[in-house]
Design a protein around this motif. Structure first.
Motif, PDB file in Angstrom:
ATOM      1  N   MET A   1      41.089  12.085  59.306  1.00 31.38           N
ATOM      2  CA  MET A   1      41.215  10.673  58.843  1.00 31.38           C
ATOM      3  C   MET A   1      41.147  10.415  57.489  1.00 31.38           C
ATOM      4  N   ASN A   2      42.006   9.527  56.827  1.00 30.74           N
ATOM      5  CA  ASN A   2      41.698   9.333  55.532  1.00 30.74           C
ATOM      6  C   ASN A   2      40.538   8.488  55.165  1.00 30.74           C
ATOM      7  N   ALA A   3      39.841   8.649  53.958  1.00 31.70           N
ATOM      8  CA  ALA A   3      38.596   7.880  53.748  1.00 31.70           C
ATOM      9  C   ALA A   3      38.520   6.426  53.696  1.00 31.70           C
ATOM     10  N   LEU A   4      39.715   6.015  53.518  1.00 28.28           N
ATOM     11  CA  LEU A   4      39.793   4.460  53.252  1.00 28.28           C
ATOM     12  C   LEU A   4      39.617   3.798  54.707  1.00 28.28           C
ATOM     13  N   PRO A   5      40.149   4.204  55.821  1.00 24.29           N
ATOM     14  CA  PRO A   5      39.934   3.580  57.079  1.00 24.29           C
ATOM     15  C   PRO A   5      38.383   3.725  57.379  1.00 24.29           C
ATOM     16  N   THR A   6      37.733   4.909  57.066  1.00 23.19           N
ATOM     17  CA  THR A   6      36.407   5.005  57.370  1.00 23.19           C
ATOM     18  C   THR A   6      35.784   3.935  56.625  1.00 23.19           C
ATOM     19  N   ARG A   7      35.888   3.843  55.410  1.00 21.23           N
ATOM     20  CA  ARG A   7      35.348   2.937  54.605  1.00 21.23           C
ATOM     21  C   ARG A   7      35.382   1.234  55.041  1.00 21.23           C
ATOM     22  N   PHE A   8      36.672   0.985  55.560  1.00 21.70           N
ATOM     23  CA  PHE A   8      36.876  -0.141  56.048  1.00 21.70           C
ATOM     24  C   PHE A   8      35.922  -0.489  57.428  1.00 21.70           C
ATOM     25  N   PHE A   9      35.993   0.654  58.437  1.00 22.97           N
ATOM     26  CA  PHE A   9      35.282   0.343  59.584  1.00 22.97           C
ATOM     27  C   PHE A   9      33.535   0.621  59.269  1.00 22.97           C
ATOM     28  N   ALA A  10      33.062   1.369  58.311  1.00 19.90           N
ATOM     29  CA  ALA A  10      31.799   1.450  57.936  1.00 19.90           C
ATOM     30  C   ALA A  10      31.300   0.109  57.500  1.00 19.90           C
ATOM     31  N   THR A  11      32.148  -0.497  56.497  1.00 21.67           N
ATOM     32  CA  THR A  11      31.837  -1.645  55.948  1.00 21.67           C
ATOM     33  C   THR A  11      31.818  -3.020  57.093  1.00 21.67           C
ATOM     34  N   ALA A  12      32.933  -2.855  57.762  1.00 24.28           N
ATOM     35  CA  ALA A  12      32.791  -3.884  58.749  1.00 24.28           C
ATOM     36  C   ALA A  12      31.601  -3.998  59.783  1.00 24.28           C
ATOM     37  N   ALA A  13      31.294  -2.393  60.099  1.00 25.40           N
ATOM     38  CA  ALA A  13      30.043  -2.341  61.023  1.00 25.40           C
ATOM     39  C   ALA A  13      28.779  -3.117  60.270  1.00 25.40           C
ATOM     40  N   LEU A  14      28.564  -2.691  58.734  1.00 26.47           N
ATOM     41  CA  LEU A  14      27.473  -3.063  58.167  1.00 26.47           C
ATOM     42  C   LEU A  14      27.591  -4.736  58.000  1.00 26.47           C
ATOM     43  N   PHE A  15      28.597  -5.295  57.912  1.00 25.00           N
ATOM     44  CA  PHE A  15      28.872  -6.841  58.174  1.00 25.00           C
ATOM     45  C   PHE A  15      28.574  -7.555  59.600  1.00 25.00           C
ATOM     46  N   ALA A  16      28.943  -6.771  60.358  1.00 24.55           N
ATOM     47  CA  ALA A  16      28.452  -6.941  61.726  1.00 24.55           C
ATOM     48  C   ALA A  16      27.185  -6.940  62.038  1.00 24.55           C
ATOM     49  N   LEU A  17      26.407  -6.127  61.446  1.00 25.68           N
ATOM     50  CA  LEU A  17      25.154  -6.091  61.553  1.00 25.68           C
ATOM     51  C   LEU A  17      24.340  -7.225  60.974  1.00 25.68           C
ATOM     52  N   ALA A  18      24.844  -7.469  59.624  1.00 25.87           N
ATOM     53  CA  ALA A  18      24.219  -8.570  58.890  1.00 25.87           C
ATOM     54  C   ALA A  18      24.470 -10.033  59.512  1.00 25.87           C
ATOM     55  N   GLY A  19      25.800 -10.181  60.202  1.00 27.37           N
ATOM     56  CA  GLY A  19      26.101 -11.274  60.986  1.00 27.37           C
ATOM     57  C   GLY A  19      25.126 -11.282  62.396  1.00 27.37           C
ATOM     58  N   MET A  20      24.964 -10.210  62.709  1.00 28.57           N
ATOM     59  CA  MET A  20      24.011 -10.449  64.116  1.00 28.57           C
ATOM     60  C   MET A  20      22.721 -10.758  63.583  1.00 28.57           C
ATOM     61  N   ILE A  21      21.982  -9.992  62.516  1.00 33.42           N
ATOM     62  CA  ILE A  21      20.751 -10.428  62.163  1.00 33.42           C
ATOM     63  C   ILE A  21      20.658 -11.910  61.845  1.00 33.42           C
ATOM     64  N   TRP A  22      21.614 -12.548  61.143  1.00 31.83           N
ATOM     65  CA  TRP A  22      21.519 -13.841  60.883  1.00 31.83           C
ATOM     66  C   TRP A  22      21.774 -14.585  61.990  1.00 31.83           C
ATOM     67  N   GLY A  23      22.463 -14.258  63.130  1.00 30.06           N
ATOM     68  CA  GLY A  23      22.517 -15.143  64.256  1.00 30.06           C
ATOM     69  C   GLY A  23      21.187 -15.081  65.228  1.00 30.06           C
ATOM     70  N   VAL A  24      20.704 -13.945  65.140  1.00 30.96           N
ATOM     71  CA  VAL A  24      19.312 -13.905  65.565  1.00 30.96           C
ATOM     72  C   VAL A  24      18.161 -14.864  64.837  1.00 30.96           C
TER      73      VAL A  24
END
Length: 136
Positions: free
Chosen positions: A1-24
């Motif tokens: 897989m091209n590095a760009l999709p991986t960057r999008f997915f990894a960054t999305a996961a980091l933002f999801a984690l930040a959103g979860m922590i903020w929700g908690v």
């Protein structure tokens, strides 16, 4: 897989984690005043970013383009700016960052529309096949 999709997915996961922590944190303090900012972080930071990553995984020619890399950085910057700007607006500290973030969100989506129109996933592309699944 091209590095760009991986960057999008990894960054999305980091933002999801930040959103979860903020929700908690909002739940623990029983203060949901900033819920709209939290919602924008989750939607634009996780959901939309993951959708972009999925598209770029399916369209390797698009993922290899310069505009796709610019798209990644624009969208990432917007996700950092917009929720913070919304939080500032809700707390009466001004709306300038929310406005800038909103314009960046529109620019990011317009850029994505252009990329989809320009590269059309599946239009003659060869997608690397994953290793065959083992026989059951």
């Amino acid at each position: 897989m091209n590095a760009l999709p991986t960057r999008f997915f990894a960054t999305a996961a980091l933002f999801a984690l930040a959103g979860m922590i903020w929700g908690v944190q909002m739940s623990a303090t029983h203060d949901h005043t900033l819920a709209p900012a939290h919602g924008h972080l989750n939607l634009l930071g996780f959901v939309v970013m993951a959708v972009f990553g999925a598209y770029y995984a399916l369209a390797p020619r698009a993922a290899a383009s310069r505009i796709a890399r610019v798209h990644f950085w624009l969208h990432t910057a917007m996700v950092i700016i917009l929720p913070f700007g919304i939080a500032r607006a809700i707390t009466g500290q001004g709306e300038a960052l929310a406005q800038i973030g909103s314009l960046a969100a529109i620019a990011s989506m317009l850029m994505f529309i252009y990329v989809v129109w320009r590269y059309r996933a599946g239009a003659g592309e060869q997608i690397d096949k994953a290793a065959p699944l083992p026989a059951e």
